[in-house]
Design a protein around this motif. Structure first.
Motif, short mmCIF file in Angstrom:
data_model
loop_
_atom_site.label_atom_id
_atom_site.label_comp_id
_atom_site.label_asym_id
_atom_site.label_seq_id
_atom_site.Cartn_x
_atom_site.Cartn_y
_atom_site.Cartn_z
N ALA A 270 0.80 20.63 26.26
CA ALA A 270 1.28 21.18 24.98
C ALA A 270 2.75 20.81 24.75
CB ALA A 270 1.11 22.70 24.97
N ALA A 271 3.57 20.91 25.80
CA ALA A 271 4.99 20.59 25.67
C ALA A 271 5.20 19.10 25.38
CB ALA A 271 5.73 21.00 26.94
N LEU A 272 4.37 18.24 25.98
CA LEU A 272 4.48 16.81 25.69
C LEU A 272 4.11 16.52 24.24
CD1 LEU A 272 2.98 15.28 28.96
CD2 LEU A 272 5.37 15.17 28.21
N ASN A 273 3.11 17.21 23.73
CA ASN A 273 2.75 17.02 22.33
C ASN A 273 3.85 17.52 21.41
OD1 ASN A 273 0.61 16.24 20.38
ND2 ASN A 273 0.79 18.39 19.78
N GLN A 274 4.46 18.65 21.76
CA GLN A 274 5.59 19.15 20.99
C GLN A 274 6.74 18.14 20.99
OE1 GLN A 274 6.08 21.63 19.06
NE2 GLN A 274 8.18 22.39 19.17
N ARG A 275 6.94 17.48 22.14
CA ARG A 275 8.01 16.50 22.25
C ARG A 275 7.80 15.32 21.30
NH1 ARG A 275 9.21 13.35 27.84
NH2 ARG A 275 7.51 12.09 27.00
N HIS A 276 6.53 14.98 21.03
CA HIS A 276 6.26 13.92 20.07
C HIS A 276 6.87 14.24 18.71
CE1 HIS A 276 3.87 11.70 22.81
NE2 HIS A 276 2.80 12.45 22.76
N ARG A 277 6.90 15.54 18.38
CA ARG A 277 7.41 15.95 17.06
C ARG A 277 8.92 16.16 17.05
NH1 ARG A 277 2.63 19.43 17.19
NH2 ARG A 277 3.95 21.22 17.67
N THR A 278 9.46 16.64 18.16
CA THR A 278 10.87 17.03 18.16
C THR A 278 11.78 16.08 18.94
OG1 THR A 278 10.69 18.38 20.16
CG2 THR A 278 10.14 19.45 18.07
N GLY A 279 11.17 15.31 19.86
CA GLY A 279 11.98 14.46 20.72
C GLY A 279 12.63 15.22 21.87
N ARG A 280 12.36 16.51 22.00
CA ARG A 280 12.98 17.34 23.04
C ARG A 280 11.94 17.85 24.02
NH1 ARG A 280 14.77 19.64 18.38
NH2 ARG A 280 13.55 21.54 18.82
N GLY A 281 12.34 17.92 25.27
CA GLY A 281 11.52 18.59 26.26
C GLY A 281 11.72 20.09 26.18
N GLN A 282 11.16 20.83 27.15
CA GLN A 282 11.36 22.27 27.18
C GLN A 282 11.05 22.81 28.56
OE1 GLN A 282 8.25 24.73 25.09
NE2 GLN A 282 7.62 22.72 24.27
N TYR A 283 11.36 24.09 28.74
CA TYR A 283 11.18 24.76 30.02
C TYR A 283 9.90 25.59 29.99
CZ TYR A 283 12.25 27.63 34.12
OH TYR A 283 12.22 28.26 35.34
N ILE A 284 9.10 25.49 31.05
CA ILE A 284 7.86 26.25 31.17
C ILE A 284 7.99 27.21 32.34
CG2 ILE A 284 5.38 26.11 31.63
CD1 ILE A 284 5.52 23.23 30.44
N ASP A 285 7.79 28.49 32.08
CA ASP A 285 7.91 29.55 33.08
C ASP A 285 6.51 30.10 33.36
OD1 ASP A 285 8.31 31.92 34.48
OD2 ASP A 285 9.36 32.94 32.85
N LEU A 286 5.94 29.77 34.52
CA LEU A 286 4.61 30.23 34.88
C LEU A 286 4.68 31.15 36.11
CD1 LEU A 286 2.15 27.21 34.55
CD2 LEU A 286 1.97 29.41 33.42
N GLY A 287 4.11 32.34 35.98
CA GLY A 287 4.03 33.27 37.10
C GLY A 287 2.59 33.47 37.53
N LEU A 288 2.34 33.44 38.84
CA LEU A 288 0.98 33.63 39.33
C LEU A 288 0.41 34.97 38.88
CD1 LEU A 288 1.88 31.26 41.28
CD2 LEU A 288 0.48 32.35 43.02
N LEU A 289 1.22 36.02 38.88
CA LEU A 289 0.71 37.33 38.47
C LEU A 289 0.28 37.32 37.01
CD1 LEU A 289 0.15 40.29 39.21
CD2 LEU A 289 2.47 40.82 38.42
N ASP A 290 1.08 36.69 36.15
CA ASP A 290 0.72 36.60 34.73
C ASP A 290 -0.64 35.92 34.58
OD1 ASP A 290 3.32 37.47 34.55
OD2 ASP A 290 4.08 35.72 33.49
N VAL A 291 -0.82 34.81 35.31
CA VAL A 291 -2.07 34.06 35.20
C VAL A 291 -3.23 34.89 35.73
CG1 VAL A 291 -3.33 32.03 36.01
CG2 VAL A 291 -0.95 31.81 35.28
N GLN A 292 -3.04 35.54 36.87
CA GLN A 292 -4.14 36.32 37.44
C GLN A 292 -4.57 37.45 36.51
OE1 GLN A 292 -6.12 36.15 40.74
NE2 GLN A 292 -7.08 37.00 38.92
#
Length: 411
Positions: free
Chosen positions: A197-219
């Motif tokens: 998703a972030a790579l697709n967003q970068r196609h539009r904006t030219g900018r990367g971004q930070y992704i914060d993933l927590g195991l507890l959130d996912v579980q």
């Protein structure tokens, strides 16, 4: 027109600073999709899972033990580079690699890379297009953020073990973890989704971004209908063994020679099951005619079904159920999984090249893309197998420069 040499992510460079399972599972999937994944490991040690055995891959020439099966399961298709990030020279090498990367994946504890100048803010300054994915036990915020997080404890804290296992009142009842590291694996999959998703967003904006993933959130999110059941009904679901809280019959049933799964999903299927078991009258019984009634009268119906399924050999009953298109299946051990005709037809076992063993078996990716398929031409790397090539190709370091770094213990 199909081009077998083209892969979906073959223009993406991934810098993999992760180890163990959640991060490597993510980057293996990105590699399967064609990304060039550079796995950075500590010289002389490498990913912890290289030693998590037995079993170990054995050198056919010397019989010496190589990497553990655990490591082989999550590192297919990567390039291993050994760099000691505790050294200033190692940090500089990683910064140079990050400057060229599209994606960085790491699973250090909160703030673990900041002391090395390898946190998102520092690397964003040298590469604003970088998609930087951090995987931790509890995410970057909240009171638990500094804690280490491991799959087993996350399964417990996230509710998984409250609904997994036999009923508390029965023999063997009580908390039970899943047979695989479900929190780690699910987090790896969610990391892939977020990165794409972030790579697709970068196609539009030219900018990367930070992704914060927590195991507890996912579980917690993976608790899906069980979590929603609590949110809507206000009552925490309990362990139900192999039964289903909202569908009956939907569980394991005994046979003459073992067990099998019967998963009746609607009332029409139940009527056909009743016929196969010699009791067509059950489908007209008001206690059993609708699924909601069968759930209400579970304690009556299930023993009746078990008494009948015990009369059949597993193979005979499976054949009878399949002929009536009643969802069912055997409970396979892993050897039977790979011997199954469907698994063989889908080529779920693959062989990939390996520098030590020649080839090594691997489980096929479930991703089947018609125009950019997964190609099994790159196996799990040996520790530091690609150090010289990667540092030469990407950073322009010649052999004497790499050897000088090796002499200092940097690579």
């Amino acid at each position: 027109m199909r081009n077998d040499t083209m892969r979906a992510l073959d223009d993406i460079l991934v810098l993999d600073l992760s180890r163990v399972l959640a991060g490597p599972w993510c980057t293996q999937m990105l590699s399967d999709l064609g990304a060039k994944v550079i796995k950075v490991e500590k010289p002389g040690a490498g990913d912890d899972t290289r030693g998590w055995g037995p079993p170990f891959l054995t050198d056919p020439a010397t019989e010496e033990k190589g990497d553990a099966a655990y490591y082989l399961a999550a590192n297919r298709g990567k390039h291993s580079v050994t760099i000691d990030m505790a050294t200033p020279e190692g940090q500089e090498l990683i910064r140079h690699l990050a400057a060229k990367a599209d994606v960085l994946v790491e699973n250090y504890k909160l703030g673990g890379l900041k002391k090395y100048g390898l946190d998102y803010d520092a690397l964003k300054a040298v590469n604003p297009r970088l998609v930087y994915c951090s995987i931790t036990g509890f995410g970057q915020t909240g009171p638990y953020a500094p804690r280490a997080g491991y799959d087993f404890m996350i399964q417990a804290m996230g509710g998984m073990m409250s609904v997994t296992g036999e009923k508390d009142a029965l023999p063997g009842g009580g908390p039970q973890k899943a047979g695989i590291a479900i929190a780690d694996l699910s987090t790896g999959l969610h990391a892939v989704i977020a990165i794409l998703a972030a790579l697709n967003q970068r196609h539009r904006t030219g900018r990367g971004q930070y992704i914060d993933l927590g195991l507890l959130d996912v579980q917690v999110s993976m608790m899906s209908n069980q979590a929603q059941t609590y949110l809507v009904g206000g009552k925490a679901p309990a362990r139900a063994g192999n039964g289903h809280a909202a569908i009956v019959p939907y569980q394991a049933f005994p046979t003459q020679d073992g067990h099998l799964i019967i998963a009746v999903g609607n009332d029409g299927q139940f009527a056909k099951l009743a016929e196969v078991l010699g009791h067509p009258e059950w489908a007209a019984d008001q206690r059993f005619i609708l699924n909601r009634s069968r759930v209400e009268h579970r304690e009556v119906l299930v023993p009746l079904l078990e008494a009948e399924t015990r009369r059949f050999p597993s193979a005979h009953l499976l054949d009878a159920l399949e002929r009536r298109q009643i969802p069912c299946g055997p409970i396979n051990t892993m050897d039977k999984v790979f011997d199954d005709p469907q698994a063989q037809a889908r080529n779920l076992r693959q062989e990939v090249p390996h520098a030590l063993a020649g080839t090594v078996p691997t489980v096929a990716s479930p991703l089947r893309l018609s125009d950019s398929p997964v190609i099994y031409d790159r196996g799990p790397p040996l520790l530091g197998e690609h150090t010289e090539v990667v540092l030469g190709d990407l950073l322009g370091l010649d052999a004497p420069a790499v050897e000088a770094l090796r002499a200092k213990g940097v690579v």
